[in-house]
Design a protein around this motif. Structure first.
Motif, PDB file in Angstrom:
ATOM      1  N   PRO A   1      21.847  -4.136  10.388  1.00 29.11           N
ATOM      2  CA  PRO A   1      20.815  -3.536   9.776  1.00 29.11           C
ATOM      3  C   PRO A   1      19.654  -3.129  10.771  1.00 29.11           C
ATOM      4  CG  PRO A   1      20.504  -5.947   9.604  1.00 29.11           C
ATOM      5  CD  PRO A   1      21.689  -5.590  10.137  1.00 29.11           C
ATOM      6  N   PHE A   2      19.465  -3.521  12.032  1.00 29.53           N
ATOM      7  CA  PHE A   2      18.499  -3.385  12.862  1.00 29.53           C
ATOM      8  C   PHE A   2      18.729  -2.373  13.821  1.00 29.53           C
ATOM      9  CE2 PHE A   2      18.112  -7.894  11.539  1.00 29.53           C
ATOM     10  CZ  PHE A   2      17.175  -7.765  10.652  1.00 29.53           C
ATOM     11  N   SER A   3      20.065  -2.060  14.126  1.00 33.76           N
ATOM     12  CA  SER A   3      20.490  -1.213  15.115  1.00 33.76           C
ATOM     13  C   SER A   3      20.064   0.330  15.525  1.00 33.76           C
ATOM     14  CB  SER A   3      21.827  -0.863  15.228  1.00 33.76           C
ATOM     15  OG  SER A   3      22.518  -0.351  14.047  1.00 33.76           O
ATOM     16  N   GLY A   4      19.450   0.853  14.256  1.00 35.27           N
ATOM     17  CA  GLY A   4      18.768   2.058  14.250  1.00 35.27           C
ATOM     18  C   GLY A   4      17.356   2.235  14.484  1.00 35.27           C
ATOM     19  N   LEU A   5      16.654   0.853  14.517  1.00 31.93           N
ATOM     20  CA  LEU A   5      15.527   0.939  15.010  1.00 31.93           C
ATOM     21  C   LEU A   5      15.032   0.872  16.408  1.00 31.93           C
ATOM     22  CD1 LEU A   5      14.410  -1.902  12.658  1.00 31.93           C
ATOM     23  CD2 LEU A   5      14.226   0.261  12.295  1.00 31.93           C
TER      24      LEU A   5
ATOM     25  N   HIS B   1       0.798  -1.168   0.074  1.00 30.41           N
ATOM     26  CA  HIS B   1       0.003   0.153  -0.157  1.00 30.41           C
ATOM     27  C   HIS B   1       0.781   1.272  -0.028  1.00 30.41           C
ATOM     28  CE1 HIS B   1       0.779  -1.413   4.048  1.00 30.41           C
ATOM     29  NE2 HIS B   1       0.645  -0.189   4.612  1.00 30.41           N
ATOM     30  N   PHE B   2       2.214   1.149   0.363  1.00 27.87           N
ATOM     31  CA  PHE B   2       3.052   2.278   0.129  1.00 27.87           C
ATOM     32  C   PHE B   2       3.950   2.293  -1.376  1.00 27.87           C
ATOM     33  CE2 PHE B   2       3.470   2.232   4.971  1.00 27.87           C
ATOM     34  CZ  PHE B   2       2.412   3.235   4.959  1.00 27.87           C
ATOM     35  N   ILE B   3       3.286   1.602  -2.263  1.00 25.06           N
ATOM     36  CA  ILE B   3       4.177   1.396  -3.294  1.00 25.06           C
ATOM     37  C   ILE B   3       4.569   2.820  -3.934  1.00 25.06           C
ATOM     38  CG2 ILE B   3       2.291   0.888  -4.976  1.00 25.06           C
ATOM     39  CD1 ILE B   3       4.166  -1.168  -6.488  1.00 25.06           C
ATOM     40  N   ASP B   4       3.595   3.657  -4.067  1.00 24.30           N
ATOM     41  CA  ASP B   4       3.977   4.915  -4.573  1.00 24.30           C
ATOM     42  C   ASP B   4       4.605   6.050  -3.759  1.00 24.30           C
ATOM     43  OD1 ASP B   4       2.873   4.271  -7.152  1.00 24.30           O
ATOM     44  OD2 ASP B   4       1.069   4.415  -6.664  1.00 24.30           O
TER      45      ASP B   4
ATOM     46  N   LEU C   1       7.739   7.633   5.246  1.00 26.55           N
ATOM     47  CA  LEU C   1       7.950   6.098   5.741  1.00 26.55           C
ATOM     48  C   LEU C   1       8.377   6.269   7.268  1.00 26.55           C
ATOM     49  CD1 LEU C   1       9.062   3.826   2.921  1.00 26.55           C
ATOM     50  CD2 LEU C   1       6.718   4.779   3.491  1.00 26.55           C
ATOM     51  N   SER C   2       8.237   5.399   8.248  1.00 27.44           N
ATOM     52  CA  SER C   2       8.693   5.196   9.465  1.00 27.44           C
ATOM     53  C   SER C   2       9.917   4.569   9.366  1.00 27.44           C
ATOM     54  CB  SER C   2       8.119   4.477  10.643  1.00 27.44           C
ATOM     55  OG  SER C   2       7.749   3.146  10.057  1.00 27.44           O
ATOM     56  N   GLY C   3      10.935   4.477  10.350  1.00 35.47           N
ATOM     57  CA  GLY C   3      12.184   3.657  10.310  1.00 35.47           C
ATOM     58  C   GLY C   3      12.108   2.241  10.074  1.00 35.47           C
TER      59      GLY C   3
ATOM     60  N   GLU D   1       9.773   0.781   8.393  1.00 37.10           N
ATOM     61  CA  GLU D   1       9.111   0.517   7.155  1.00 37.10           C
ATOM     62  C   GLU D   1      10.168   0.893   6.128  1.00 37.10           C
ATOM     63  OE1 GLU D   1       4.412   2.161   8.055  1.00 37.10           O
ATOM     64  OE2 GLU D   1       6.302   3.643   7.447  1.00 37.10           O
ATOM     65  N   GLN D   2      11.007   1.932   6.465  1.00 36.85           N
ATOM     66  CA  GLN D   2      12.440   2.072   5.455  1.00 36.85           C
ATOM     67  C   GLN D   2      13.286   0.953   5.513  1.00 36.85           C
ATOM     68  OE1 GLN D   2      14.438   5.849   5.756  1.00 36.85           O
ATOM     69  NE2 GLN D   2      12.679   6.800   6.525  1.00 36.85           N
ATOM     70  N   GLN D   3      13.398   0.265   6.569  1.00 41.94           N
ATOM     71  CA  GLN D   3      14.148  -0.846   6.703  1.00 41.94           C
ATOM     72  C   GLN D   3      13.666  -2.051   5.955  1.00 41.94           C
ATOM     73  OE1 GLN D   3      13.628  -3.897   7.937  1.00 41.94           O
ATOM     74  NE2 GLN D   3      15.851  -4.933   8.092  1.00 41.94           N
ATOM     75  N   ARG D   4      12.495  -2.167   5.937  1.00 39.64           N
ATOM     76  CA  ARG D   4      11.649  -3.216   5.076  1.00 39.64           C
ATOM     77  C   ARG D   4      11.800  -2.969   3.603  1.00 39.64           C
ATOM     78  NH1 ARG D   4       5.969  -3.980   7.345  1.00 39.64           N
ATOM     79  NH2 ARG D   4       6.353  -1.917   8.528  1.00 39.64           N
ATOM     80  N   VAL D   5      11.650  -1.609   3.240  1.00 41.86           N
ATOM     81  CA  VAL D   5      11.880  -1.258   1.787  1.00 41.86           C
ATOM     82  C   VAL D   5      13.319  -1.765   1.295  1.00 41.86           C
ATOM     83  CG1 VAL D   5      11.993   0.705  -0.004  1.00 41.86           C
ATOM     84  CG2 VAL D   5       9.980   0.350   1.769  1.00 41.86           C
ATOM     85  N   ALA D   6      14.256  -1.520   2.467  1.00 37.08           N
ATOM     86  CA  ALA D   6      15.844  -1.691   2.010  1.00 37.08           C
ATOM     87  C   ALA D   6      15.920  -3.274   1.727  1.00 37.08           C
ATOM     88  CB  ALA D   6      16.803  -1.255   3.134  1.00 37.08           C
TER      89      ALA D   6
END
Length: 373
Positions: free
Chosen positions: A179-183, A144-147, A153-155, A157-162
């Motif tokens: 990869p998760f230390s900034g969450l 649902h965030f494709i566009d 995005l939250s942190g 959500e950005q991690q999941r896009v990455a």
């Protein structure tokens, strides 16, 4: 001739074992004349997660960069599916290694929307690329965030896009550097679990770098504990935790208590009784090491005196120094009579005795380790 129970012999057949997805052999790297990776070897099968665990500066990230091809080793070899991809003479460039990368900095392109970020680097027909993007965004629950753009995005959500972007080209190997230390702590466990499930589905071999033991225990099929550029212990999380190779390895995963003593007649005498030290020469200084959760408080003794127990040896007297409730357990620290040292113990649920309370403590022998000092 009676042939019952005899093994029948036929032509011998040699079956080739499937090589690991990733194998590194004897990697060495130096920086300004100092060895930062010292003869490191490991292998990772497809669909498995190996964690390089250790303190900052122990060589974890340098090892990862050599696997990725962005840094060259001084010696050693790297194989993917049994084929050499890099030694000190031959080198396949990073972009041709079919390796995905994820870092603490998600490095999303701010001028591209989510779909274009995930599709970046994909080759093929436009419709094929779009189908792969949508497939991955459904897996990470962001279709649902494709566009949308990264700043929407939250942190988490950005991690999941990455993650989706790293998986889009179907890499055979995924390298993840903290990869998760900034969450946020509240999000971290859920994101890690979702990420692990997706990586297993994609059947990639994963090398995860972290300095957090809890993260390694939660995610890894195998842990490689590093110290000063070397792998000092390697194995399944349960084995690394319950069978530490030395005191430092044990202390990396949790608080520890240490009793200093020496050996006489293959026995080490302590205030908690004698401990076996087979094969250790007389006069050798040793340390009895155990975790706070393996100290037992004797609530029934009420200060009547140290009586021997069958499983825990002798009891030792201590005085409560301080106690704190930590949420799912309580940490109680005792000033011990035998030498005035502090001994830590954890108790499930709420137990916060007042300072000055006298109690007797025993130690579970099955969870103690004897290391030479």
């Amino acid at each position: 001739m009676n042939l019952i129970g005899k093994r029948q012999r036929g032509p011998s057949v040699t079956l080739d074992a499937t090589p690991p997805r990733l194998e590194i052999r004897n990697l060495i790297a130096r920086y300004e004349g100092r060895v930062v990776v010292d003869n490191v070897s490991l292998s990772v099968d497809a669909g498995k997660v190996t964690c390089l665990l250790g303190p900052s500066g122990c060589g974890k990230s340098t090892t990862l960069r050599m696997i990725a091809g962005v840094e060259m080793q001084e010696s050693g070899e790297i194989y993917v599916d049994g084929k050499l991809i890099c030694d000190t003479v031959f080198r396949i460039p990073p972009e041709r290694r079919e390796i995905g990368l994820m870092f603490q900095d998600f490095a999303l392109f701010p001028h591209l929307n989510v779909a274009d970020n995930v599709a970046f680097g994909l080759k093929g027909h436009k419709d094929e690329k779009r189908a792969r993007v949508e497939e991955l965004l459904r897996k990470v629950d962001l279709i649902h965030f494709i566009d949308k753009y990264p700043h929407h995005l939250s942190g988490g959500e950005q991690q999941r896009v990455a993650l989706a972007r790293a998986l889009a080209p179907r890499p055979r190997i995924m390298l993840m550097d903290e990869p998760f230390s900034g969450l946020d702590n509240r999000l971290r466990d859920g994101i890690r679990d979702e990420t692990l499930a997706i990586l297993k589905e994609e059947d990639a071999a994963v090398v995860l770098v972290t300095h957090e033991p809890e993260e390694a225990m939660r995610m890894a099929d195998e842990i490689a504990l590093m110290r000063r550029g070397k792998i000092v212990q390697q194995g399944a999380p349960y084995n690394v935790y319950t069978r530490p190779v030395d005191k430092a390895a044990m202390a990396f995963f949790s608080d520890i208590n240490v009793l200093k003593t020496n050996v006489k007649g293959a026995l080490a005498e302590t205030p908690f009784g004698q401990f076996l030290a087979p094969g250790v020469p007389d006069g050798t200084n040793v340390e009895i090491v155990f975790r706070p959760q393996h100290v037992r408080l004797d609530f029934d003794r009420n200060g009547k005196g140290p009586l021997p127990t069958a499983t825990d040896g002798k009891a030792a007297r201590g005085v409560v120094e301080r106690a704190r409730f930590l949420g799912n357990e309580s940490l109680v620290e005792f000033r011990m009579d035998y030498d005035g040292s502090i001994l830590k113990t954890t108790v499930p649920n709420v137990f916060v005795p007042n300072p000055g309370r006298v109690m007797w403590l025993t130690v579970r022998r099955s969870h103690c380790f004897v290391f030479q000092a």
